[in-house]
Design an enzyme around this catalytic site. Sequence first.
Site, mmCIF file in Angstrom:
data_model
loop_
_atom_site.group_PDB
_atom_site.id
_atom_site.type_symbol
_atom_site.label_atom_id
_atom_site.label_comp_id
_atom_site.label_asym_id
_atom_site.label_seq_id
_atom_site.Cartn_x
_atom_site.Cartn_y
_atom_site.Cartn_z
ATOM 1 N N HIS B 162 34.055 -1.573 -19.805
ATOM 2 C CA HIS B 162 34.370 -0.162 -19.959
ATOM 3 C C HIS B 162 35.705 0.007 -20.685
ATOM 4 O O HIS B 162 36.690 -0.628 -20.333
ATOM 5 C CB HIS B 162 34.457 0.476 -18.566
ATOM 6 N N ARG B 233 30.377 2.744 -24.918
ATOM 7 C CA ARG B 233 31.404 1.925 -24.272
ATOM 8 C C ARG B 233 31.611 0.579 -24.933
ATOM 9 O O ARG B 233 32.741 0.139 -25.136
ATOM 10 C CB ARG B 233 31.025 1.704 -22.815
ATOM 11 N N HIS B 325 32.857 -3.555 -15.892
ATOM 12 C CA HIS B 325 32.532 -2.368 -15.123
ATOM 13 C C HIS B 325 31.145 -2.404 -14.487
ATOM 14 O O HIS B 325 30.932 -1.901 -13.388
ATOM 15 C CB HIS B 325 32.630 -1.158 -16.049
ATOM 16 N N GLU B 349 21.703 -1.332 -9.273
ATOM 17 C CA GLU B 349 22.416 -2.202 -10.203
ATOM 18 C C GLU B 349 22.014 -3.668 -10.028
ATOM 19 O O GLU B 349 22.140 -4.473 -10.947
ATOM 20 C CB GLU B 349 23.935 -2.033 -10.031
ATOM 21 N N ARG B 359 24.384 -0.172 -21.256
ATOM 22 C CA ARG B 359 24.110 1.025 -20.474
ATOM 23 C C ARG B 359 24.957 2.181 -20.982
ATOM 24 O O ARG B 359 26.140 2.011 -21.269
ATOM 25 C CB ARG B 359 24.416 0.765 -18.998
ATOM 26 N N LEU B 365 23.748 5.705 -11.875
ATOM 27 C CA LEU B 365 23.320 6.400 -10.662
ATOM 28 C C LEU B 365 21.984 7.060 -10.863
ATOM 29 O O LEU B 365 21.176 7.153 -9.944
ATOM 30 C CB LEU B 365 24.396 7.398 -10.248
#
Lengths: 252, 566
Positions: B162, B233, B325, B349, B359, B365
Amino acid sequence: MGNMKLNLKIWRQAGPNDKGQMKDYPVSNVSEDMSFLEMLDVLNDDIVRKGDDPIAFDHDCREGICGSCSLFINGEAHGPGKGITTCQLHMRRFKDGDTIHVEPWRAQAFPVIKDLATNRSAFDRIQAAGGFVSINTSGNLVDGNAVPIPKDDADKAFDAATCIGCGACVATCPNGSAMLFTAAKVSQLSLLPQGKPERKRRALAMVEQMDKEGFGNCSNTGACEIECPKNISLEHIARLNREYLAATVTKE
Amino acid sequence: MITVPAKRTYRLAEVSANIIDQCVAQGVPFARDYGGLLDNRSFGGVQVSRTFYARGQTGQQLLLGAYSALMRQVGKGAVQMYDRHEMLDVVVVDGKARGIIARNLITGEIERHGAHAVLLCTGGYGNVFFLSTNAMGSNVTAAWKAHKRGAYFGNPCYTQIHPTCIPVSGTHQSKLTLMSESLRNDGRIWVPKNIEDAKAIREGKKKGSDIAEGDRDYYLERRYPAFGNLVPRDVASRAAKERCDAGFGVNKTGEAVYLDFSAAIERYGKLEANVKKIENPSKEKIIELGRAVVSEKYGNLFDMYENIVGENPYDHAMKIYPAVHYTMGGLWVDYNLQTTVPGLFCLGEANFSDHGANRLGASALMQGLADGYFVIPYTVGDYLADDIRTGPIDTKRPEFDAAEKEQKDRINHFLNNKGTKPVDDFHRRLGKVMWDKCGMARNAQGLQEAITEIRQIREEFYRDVRVPGKNSEFNQELEKAGRVADFLELGELMCMDALNRNESCGGHFREEYAETDGPQQGEAKRDDANYAYVAAWEWTGDAGKANLHKEALVFDEVKLTQRSYK
Ligand SMILES: Cc1cc2nc3c(=O)[nH]c(=O)nc-3n(C[C@H](O)[C@H](O)[C@H](O)COP(=O)(O)OP(=O)(O)OC[C@H]3O[C@@H](n4cnc5c(N)ncnc54)[C@H](O)[C@@H]3O)c2cc1C
Ligand code: SF4
Ligand code: FES
């Protein structure tokens, strides 16, 4: 490594039935960039290398989210500083040569597991008594926009929802009351249209469970609000009291 | 033909539309606009506002929503909680998962739990890097033990790094703190254009604010004009590394870039002045008004930053650096979220599904909640239907005896080992190898070295680790020892996987495989002809000898193309 020297006085207690006592731990090489828990890591590293028993303490996210860190530092829950948890406390708030007292949360409803770690599952049981909306997680629901929520209510509910269940309010309260925690949970849901239908049952059940767990009564000292790392306001306790009163008065 | 991964992702897209409605119904306080409707904002990797949010803590609020739904079931007696228990192994009987071995973390008791099906929802393994944004308790043990009992491990090397985390401050560092991605909506990322300026900043002779506008390199805006600071990211992280490796880093360690809000403060300040009908506002007034707006939006994040770094981010641009991350890899699962061991399912995860090599923000989530709320209730029922006459699982079977003995032996080894070094010592060393050689950029030589080094650390770990205390107590060092032992095997598999994949894709960037010219110069170069597959690894008794199975990725509706954020 830094060069601060500190004299730590830390509560050691082998288990729930042990009497426990404060012990001295001098530490050096503390840097001001360390978090309080990292300072304890460094101390524990040293203790393990010497073949002794490291200090047990709870922690997980180390960024103020999970509510598991729980140290009473120099007489304050989560130590000095407002709006932070123990894991967010950094050593720059201390000075070279300081003596620091580190104790666990002390409350009848939070028995010590070992040293600084306490069992706070009483909070889970309060939540299980009514801290939810009774819907299944099936996804067969109305659109989230079907019931508009005034921004002000949504914001207030959010403020209450930021409670992380750390228990600092209980540890700070002279009566060991869990009112601020319970009030935050009740408030969040009673402010939202989705939570309103169950509000009476919720307030009654959660307060009843709170009493059952051995938490003390609230005598409005306001200490909890000052030490709460999420700045949960006493306003929520007032709201809980109203909810509770209304529920008792109209109870069948 | 549609392959399983594509079908699963299609399903996720379908069911995820209900997630926000579900969470709203549970009492999750999402942000609302003044009309009372759900508000949206933008996030990395997209050019439209499509993300529902709850200030800077959406993830936390979704989690609390799930927690309240769980506690409702606990209250009803439908779910029994075993908090402070750690699963140590899966028990397989006649080819099916039939229970687990767990340790009560308070008493040390080793327990057997029989089951008709086992669901692992045990999270990601980013802590193999020692430093990550994950919670300290996150670990791979459950998934790894399942792997050793026959569950294939999918794409282990796919790690998300991240871009906006607080940089490392010293060797004492225990974890890294994420600054919410939402900051990239308003913050501009830059380093000095001139290497001398960067050097002066590192030596403390200059500050970021001393660098004139024209001497700043807003490298994301320069390289990716269409997305600017909102590139995904992996792209943002690699770009930061590229600048810092080239010598433009802006903190003591040379591993930090600026995330600057001064332009946003000025822009918001001017708008506020207009709203407030202030004519010819002074620069100070504009800044004052702008700060108030920024504080309203990100105040809690700014406070958090100041607390950790000891510097006020309104006055001085924030310093950030990428950190581990999320792990896209995990146990391989089929359409029903079942692993290769019948009766053993994996959600969230911990599984490898849905995110491929990269991702996007806000989708972890979404996947976890979809898996748990909307998928597993149906698929696990389907599995259980065949077991309706099985009756209770007998935990006195020899398979349970054997699994329990293995765990007890391992615990005894640690406690009786006459080593000298604490567990963290080995974990930190493993983490450094992983970060340097299997992190943001990888190459074949580094990965080969990493494998050798990890084996050495592992050997030394078993020989020289010191675990104090007893089993029959709350023993956090013992807990860590077991987890690090598993990380030390996983790390090797991650490097093998990265070494096997001779291409760059998403979070997996192999330095040998980058575009050498054209508009995408320096960007990841995929090899779809040879690597359009999921790597599913099978344990064969030794970390270095895993067997590779390939699950083809087939695309019917969309054509595979190169990502472009230019
Ligand atoms: C700082 C941070 C911010 C994030 N923000 C976002 C966001 O805004 N949006 C988003 O979509 N995603 C976000 N993510 C990612 C997302 O939070 C995670 O991917 C997600 O929480 C994973 O959920 P999970 O239930 O699969 O696993 P986890 O939440 O990791 O839960 C796993 C649980 O299993 C337990 N466990 C592990 N091993 C064992 C064992 N052997 N025995 C018993 N229990 C075990 C762990 O203690 C833990 O409680 C964020 C992640 C981090 C770290
Ligand atoms: S109200 Fe505050 S102090 Fe009490 S549990 Fe919640 S966050 Fe902690
Ligand atoms: S460790 Fe999670 S709040 Fe402190």
